[in-house]
Scaffold this motif. Sequence first.
Motif, PDB file in Angstrom:
ATOM      1  N   UNK A   1       0.836  -1.188   0.000  1.00 30.58           N
ATOM      2  CA  UNK A   1       0.000   0.000   0.000  1.00 30.58           C
ATOM      3  C   UNK A   1       0.880   1.250   0.000  1.00 30.58           C
ATOM      4  N   UNK A   2       0.590   2.218  -0.887  1.00 24.63           N
ATOM      5  CA  UNK A   2       1.359   3.437  -0.986  1.00 24.63           C
ATOM      6  C   UNK A   2       0.808   4.455   0.002  1.00 24.63           C
ATOM      7  N   UNK A   3       1.688   5.050   0.805  1.00 25.32           N
ATOM      8  CA  UNK A   3       1.280   6.035   1.790  1.00 25.32           C
ATOM      9  C   UNK A   3       0.877   7.346   1.114  1.00 25.32           C
ATOM     10  N   UNK A   4       0.099   8.152   1.823  1.00 25.29           N
ATOM     11  CA  UNK A   4      -0.132   9.536   1.428  1.00 25.29           C
ATOM     12  C   UNK A   4       1.034  10.363   1.956  1.00 25.29           C
ATOM     13  N   UNK A   5       1.668  11.139   1.074  1.00 27.02           N
ATOM     14  CA  UNK A   5       2.875  11.849   1.478  1.00 27.02           C
ATOM     15  C   UNK A   5       2.639  13.345   1.511  1.00 27.02           C
ATOM     16  N   UNK A   6       2.784  13.906   2.708  1.00 25.72           N
ATOM     17  CA  UNK A   6       2.827  15.342   2.908  1.00 25.72           C
ATOM     18  C   UNK A   6       4.302  15.680   3.125  1.00 25.72           C
ATOM     19  N   UNK A   7       4.984  16.021   2.039  1.00 22.70           N
ATOM     20  CA  UNK A   7       6.439  16.093   2.097  1.00 22.70           C
ATOM     21  C   UNK A   7       6.941  17.220   2.994  1.00 22.70           C
ATOM     22  N   UNK A   8       6.179  18.340   3.061  1.00 20.54           N
ATOM     23  CA  UNK A   8       6.612  19.469   3.875  1.00 20.54           C
ATOM     24  C   UNK A   8       5.823  19.508   5.181  1.00 20.54           C
ATOM     25  N   UNK A   9       6.493  19.907   6.253  1.00 17.11           N
ATOM     26  CA  UNK A   9       5.830  20.032   7.548  1.00 17.11           C
ATOM     27  C   UNK A   9       4.639  20.992   7.423  1.00 17.11           C
ATOM     28  N   UNK A  10       3.460  20.562   7.862  1.00 19.92           N
ATOM     29  CA  UNK A  10       2.282  21.408   7.813  1.00 19.92           C
ATOM     30  C   UNK A  10       1.550  21.406   6.487  1.00 19.92           C
ATOM     31  N   UNK A  12      -1.044  20.675   3.638  1.00 25.74           N
ATOM     32  CA  UNK A  12      -2.445  20.247   3.608  1.00 25.74           C
ATOM     33  C   UNK A  12      -2.797  19.575   2.289  1.00 25.74           C
ATOM     34  N   UNK A  13      -1.940  19.740   1.292  1.00 21.76           N
ATOM     35  CA  UNK A  13      -2.147  19.104  -0.012  1.00 21.76           C
ATOM     36  C   UNK A  13      -1.047  18.056  -0.195  1.00 21.76           C
ATOM     37  N   UNK A  14      -1.400  16.791  -0.348  1.00 21.78           N
ATOM     38  CA  UNK A  14      -0.376  15.755  -0.467  1.00 21.78           C
ATOM     39  C   UNK A  14       0.340  15.813  -1.809  1.00 21.78           C
ATOM     40  N   UNK A  15       1.590  15.366  -1.814  1.00 23.85           N
ATOM     41  CA  UNK A  15       2.358  15.184  -3.039  1.00 23.85           C
ATOM     42  C   UNK A  15       2.171  13.751  -3.505  1.00 23.85           C
ATOM     43  N   UNK A 134      10.635  17.629   4.393  1.00 19.29           N
ATOM     44  CA  UNK A 134      11.501  18.448   3.543  1.00 19.29           C
ATOM     45  C   UNK A 134      11.541  19.896   4.013  1.00 19.29           C
ATOM     46  N   UNK A 135      12.685  20.524   3.778  1.00 23.21           N
ATOM     47  CA  UNK A 135      12.876  21.955   3.984  1.00 23.21           C
ATOM     48  C   UNK A 135      12.712  22.627   2.624  1.00 23.21           C
ATOM     49  N   UNK A 182      12.618  13.651 -14.741  1.00 22.21           N
ATOM     50  CA  UNK A 182      12.272  13.829 -13.330  1.00 22.21           C
ATOM     51  C   UNK A 182      10.972  14.612 -13.263  1.00 22.21           C
ATOM     52  N   UNK A 183      10.045  14.141 -12.443  1.00 26.57           N
ATOM     53  CA  UNK A 183       8.727  14.750 -12.331  1.00 26.57           C
ATOM     54  C   UNK A 183       8.483  15.204 -10.890  1.00 26.57           C
ATOM     55  N   UNK A 184       7.544  16.146 -10.685  1.00 22.50           N
ATOM     56  CA  UNK A 184       7.222  16.553  -9.320  1.00 22.50           C
ATOM     57  C   UNK A 184       6.857  15.350  -8.441  1.00 22.50           C
ATOM     58  N   UNK A 185       7.476  15.266  -7.278  1.00 17.17           N
ATOM     59  CA  UNK A 185       7.277  14.125  -6.386  1.00 17.17           C
ATOM     60  C   UNK A 185       8.384  13.105  -6.468  1.00 17.17           C
ATOM     61  N   UNK A 186       9.256  13.190  -7.501  1.00 19.62           N
ATOM     62  CA  UNK A 186      10.437  12.332  -7.556  1.00 19.62           C
ATOM     63  C   UNK A 186      11.466  12.816  -6.534  1.00 19.62           C
ATOM     64  N   UNK A 187      12.299  11.897  -6.076  1.00 20.81           N
ATOM     65  CA  UNK A 187      13.381  12.215  -5.156  1.00 20.81           C
ATOM     66  C   UNK A 187      14.720  11.902  -5.811  1.00 20.81           C
ATOM     67  N   UNK A 188      15.737  12.640  -5.398  1.00 20.54           N
ATOM     68  CA  UNK A 188      17.114  12.340  -5.785  1.00 20.54           C
ATOM     69  C   UNK A 188      17.915  12.157  -4.505  1.00 20.54           C
TER      70      UNK A 188
END
Length: 223
Positions: A1-10, A12-15, A134-135, A182-188
């Motif tokens: 199962x893929x988690x819902x990711x809120x990459x930045x602290x606080x 409200x819109x998941x990545x 993420x910062x 590379x697309x939004x939501x990808x990590x390096x």
Amino acid sequence: MIETFYWFQGDTVPWHPGKAVCVGRNYAAHAAELGNAIPDTPLLFIKPDTAFRHLPGPIVIPGDAGAVHFEGELTLLIGQTLTRASREQAMAGVAGIALALDLTLRDLQSELKQRQYPWEKAKAFDGSCPVSPFVPLQRDDLLAPWCFQITVNDEIRQRGDSRQMIWPMVDLVAEISQHFTLRPGDLVLTGTPAGVGPLHAGDRLRLQLGHLPAWDVEVVTRS
């Protein structure tokens, strides 16, 4: 199962999580500690979105797959689509920076390398990429020095500094985009310094990125 990711602290819109493109042997001392040669160009491999887990912890490791090593890495969040990007485009396309762990089944990886097989089973398994919040980055922040520290059971095990990288972070993003869009939501994941080592159930890790408050996490075994 893929988690819902809120990459930045606080957030409200998941990545939507994408892939992680990982860089091997980007610190000379780490290559030396594993007896590996430094390649002429960045050594790249990919983890799928099922590898991602939120930090702070717990860090869940398999209990029946041999040695599980941690590799701490400065990690970049892609915020814009990058295909064959220039250095300037790469700098503008990174949205944030975090600290991630590249978990590695070291015994299995050694076996696969001896047989000249791909590494995916040892590197891309479910949960193999725990990631901190993420910062946010502004355009020139990627050029600033970024440091991190990892302690295990109160012993300092890794200190990373972007100034010690063989390939700087902005150059890595541009180079990766020549091969993979590379697309939004990808990590390096930008490579790990010396000091990698095994994790065991009950280990306590403290992870610190720059001067931010540290994250304390515990290692547990997957049942």
